[in-house]
Motif scaffolding. Sequence first.
Motif, PDB file in Angstrom:
ATOM      1  N   TYR A 149       1.353  -1.478  -9.154  1.00  0.00           N
ATOM      2  CA  TYR A 149       1.491  -1.137  -7.739  1.00  0.00           C
ATOM      3  C   TYR A 149       2.873  -0.549  -7.441  1.00  0.00           C
ATOM      4  O   TYR A 149       2.998   0.370  -6.620  1.00  0.00           O
ATOM      5  N   ASN A 150       3.882  -1.078  -8.092  1.00  0.00           N
ATOM      6  CA  ASN A 150       5.223  -0.521  -7.905  1.00  0.00           C
ATOM      7  C   ASN A 150       5.295   0.917  -8.404  1.00  0.00           C
ATOM      8  O   ASN A 150       5.947   1.769  -7.783  1.00  0.00           O
ATOM      9  N   MET A 151       4.624   1.188  -9.529  1.00  0.00           N
ATOM     10  CA  MET A 151       4.613   2.559 -10.046  1.00  0.00           C
ATOM     11  C   MET A 151       3.906   3.493  -9.080  1.00  0.00           C
ATOM     12  O   MET A 151       4.354   4.617  -8.828  1.00  0.00           O
ATOM     13  N   ALA A 152       2.787   3.031  -8.516  1.00  0.00           N
ATOM     14  CA  ALA A 152       2.043   3.855  -7.560  1.00  0.00           C
ATOM     15  C   ALA A 152       2.903   4.177  -6.346  1.00  0.00           C
ATOM     16  O   ALA A 152       2.976   5.329  -5.905  1.00  0.00           O
ATOM     17  N   ARG A 153       3.582   3.155  -5.820  1.00  0.00           N
ATOM     18  CA  ARG A 153       4.306   3.308  -4.561  1.00  0.00           C
ATOM     19  C   ARG A 153       5.702   3.888  -4.724  1.00  0.00           C
ATOM     20  O   ARG A 153       6.106   4.773  -3.962  1.00  0.00           O
ATOM     21  N   LEU A 154       6.425   3.390  -5.700  1.00  0.00           N
ATOM     22  CA  LEU A 154       7.820   3.784  -5.839  1.00  0.00           C
ATOM     23  C   LEU A 154       8.034   4.865  -6.890  1.00  0.00           C
ATOM     24  O   LEU A 154       9.008   5.616  -6.816  1.00  0.00           O
ATOM     25  N   GLY A 155       7.116   4.934  -7.870  1.00  0.00           N
ATOM     26  CA  GLY A 155       7.242   5.935  -8.919  1.00  0.00           C
ATOM     27  C   GLY A 155       6.608   7.258  -8.551  1.00  0.00           C
ATOM     28  O   GLY A 155       7.236   8.311  -8.604  1.00  0.00           O
ATOM     29  N   TYR A 156       5.325   7.185  -8.113  1.00  0.00           N
ATOM     30  CA  TYR A 156       4.563   8.405  -7.847  1.00  0.00           C
ATOM     31  C   TYR A 156       4.334   8.676  -6.352  1.00  0.00           C
ATOM     32  O   TYR A 156       3.736   9.686  -6.011  1.00  0.00           O
ATOM     33  N   PHE A 157       4.796   7.766  -5.486  1.00  0.00           N
ATOM     34  CA  PHE A 157       4.604   7.922  -4.030  1.00  0.00           C
ATOM     35  C   PHE A 157       3.132   8.140  -3.694  1.00  0.00           C
ATOM     36  O   PHE A 157       2.795   8.907  -2.794  1.00  0.00           O
ATOM     37  N   ALA A 158       2.252   7.466  -4.426  1.00  0.00           N
ATOM     38  CA  ALA A 158       0.819   7.738  -4.308  1.00  0.00           C
ATOM     39  C   ALA A 158       0.134   6.942  -3.207  1.00  0.00           C
ATOM     40  O   ALA A 158      -0.984   7.275  -2.821  1.00  0.00           O
ATOM     41  N   ASP A 159       0.773   5.877  -2.698  1.00  0.00           N
ATOM     42  CA  ASP A 159       0.140   5.022  -1.710  1.00  0.00           C
ATOM     43  C   ASP A 159       0.654   5.356  -0.317  1.00  0.00           C
ATOM     44  O   ASP A 159       1.670   4.840   0.128  1.00  0.00           O
ATOM     45  N   GLU A 160      -0.058   6.224   0.389  1.00  0.00           N
ATOM     46  CA  GLU A 160       0.383   6.671   1.712  1.00  0.00           C
ATOM     47  C   GLU A 160       0.443   5.522   2.714  1.00  0.00           C
ATOM     48  O   GLU A 160       1.325   5.485   3.575  1.00  0.00           O
ATOM     49  N   ASP A 161      -0.487   4.582   2.622  1.00  0.00           N
ATOM     50  CA  ASP A 161      -0.523   3.480   3.581  1.00  0.00           C
ATOM     51  C   ASP A 161       0.705   2.580   3.467  1.00  0.00           C
ATOM     52  O   ASP A 161       1.144   1.985   4.456  1.00  0.00           O
ATOM     53  N   PHE A 162       1.274   2.484   2.263  1.00  0.00           N
ATOM     54  CA  PHE A 162       2.406   1.587   2.053  1.00  0.00           C
ATOM     55  C   PHE A 162       3.618   2.027   2.872  1.00  0.00           C
ATOM     56  O   PHE A 162       4.399   1.207   3.340  1.00  0.00           O
ATOM     57  N   THR A 163       3.778   3.341   3.047  1.00  0.00           N
ATOM     58  CA  THR A 163       4.910   3.845   3.830  1.00  0.00           C
ATOM     59  C   THR A 163       4.775   3.443   5.304  1.00  0.00           C
ATOM     60  O   THR A 163       5.766   3.410   6.028  1.00  0.00           O
ATOM     61  N   LYS A 164       3.543   3.110   5.703  1.00  0.00           N
ATOM     62  CA  LYS A 164       3.316   2.722   7.099  1.00  0.00           C
ATOM     63  C   LYS A 164       3.356   1.203   7.271  1.00  0.00           C
ATOM     64  O   LYS A 164       3.881   0.696   8.260  1.00  0.00           O
ATOM     65  N   THR A 165       2.796   0.468   6.292  1.00  0.00           N
ATOM     66  CA  THR A 165       2.650  -0.981   6.463  1.00  0.00           C
ATOM     67  C   THR A 165       3.697  -1.799   5.714  1.00  0.00           C
ATOM     68  O   THR A 165       4.008  -2.913   6.118  1.00  0.00           O
ATOM     69  N   GLN A 166       4.210  -1.267   4.582  1.00  0.00           N
ATOM     70  CA  GLN A 166       5.141  -2.000   3.719  1.00  0.00           C
ATOM     71  C   GLN A 166       4.546  -3.337   3.263  1.00  0.00           C
ATOM     72  O   GLN A 166       5.261  -4.302   3.010  1.00  0.00           O
ATOM     73  N   ASP A 167       3.221  -3.389   3.155  1.00  0.00           N
ATOM     74  CA  ASP A 167       2.528  -4.600   2.731  1.00  0.00           C
ATOM     75  C   ASP A 167       2.302  -4.541   1.227  1.00  0.00           C
ATOM     76  O   ASP A 167       1.459  -3.799   0.743  1.00  0.00           O
ATOM     77  N   GLU A 168       3.052  -5.345   0.477  1.00  0.00           N
ATOM     78  CA  GLU A 168       2.997  -5.292  -0.989  1.00  0.00           C
ATOM     79  C   GLU A 168       1.659  -5.737  -1.545  1.00  0.00           C
ATOM     80  O   GLU A 168       1.289  -5.353  -2.650  1.00  0.00           O
ATOM     81  N   ASP A 169       0.927  -6.559  -0.799  1.00  0.00           N
ATOM     82  CA  ASP A 169      -0.358  -7.065  -1.284  1.00  0.00           C
ATOM     83  C   ASP A 169      -1.524  -6.168  -0.894  1.00  0.00           C
ATOM     84  O   ASP A 169      -2.656  -6.409  -1.301  1.00  0.00           O
ATOM     85  N   ARG A 170      -1.257  -5.146  -0.116  1.00  0.00           N
ATOM     86  CA  ARG A 170      -2.327  -4.264   0.352  1.00  0.00           C
ATOM     87  C   ARG A 170      -2.917  -3.490  -0.828  1.00  0.00           C
ATOM     88  O   ARG A 170      -2.197  -2.954  -1.665  1.00  0.00           O
TER      89      ARG A 170
END
Length: 213
Positions: A149-170
């Motif tokens: 999940y960290n690679m998706a969000r912080l490595g590849y910026f692939a999780d668009e929803d995370f930038t809105k919610t910052q919910d690590e368990d989402r």
Amino acid sequence: MRLNNISILFFVICLFCCKQKSDKNQISKKGLPYFNSADFTPEWDTPKHKIPEFSFVNQEGKKVTNDTFRDKIYIVDFFFTSCPGICPRLTKSMGALQKFYKDEDDVMLLSHTVMPWKDSIPILKDYAQKHTVNSSKWHLVTGDKDKLYNMARLGYFADEDFTKTQDEDRFIHTENFVLVDKKGYIRGVYNGTVPIDLERLKRHIDILLTEGI
């Protein structure tokens, strides 16, 4: 009313074509941009964001790291094997790219499961066989959930929803394909379910192959 709808559709098509033409003109002058943040603002200056170090395991039980893709252009996506929605379409698109670049050794594919607690190595291997995955070209990887999940969000910026919610368990569910160059920099993001975006991806890969980066 029907005439108005046709006029609106014509306007949208013209707007899209103009955007595509503008995109081509800009790229032809400057080369592909770099993407250094999750908002995917294109930058043509010195690249800042490089794919972090990673270590996962593929469908053959072999370790897959940054070294696996050293001096390679690669396309990244995120999926899970039991997904009934967009994942089959993403896998089909990745399969088409595998076929298209079957003789191009400098292009590889990397798919990360976002459900590692279910997608074990045997399940990934069965999925790979079902979808005719060439294990030397296309890696389906699993591993620790937090690291994936960290690679998706912080490595590849692939999780668009995370930038809105910052919910690590989402739960991560994205249709994005991410293009990474031979030096580990992000050079493009594409909707893996849209044929015209896949053609744009191919054009951009051709640019990287021509430039050797």
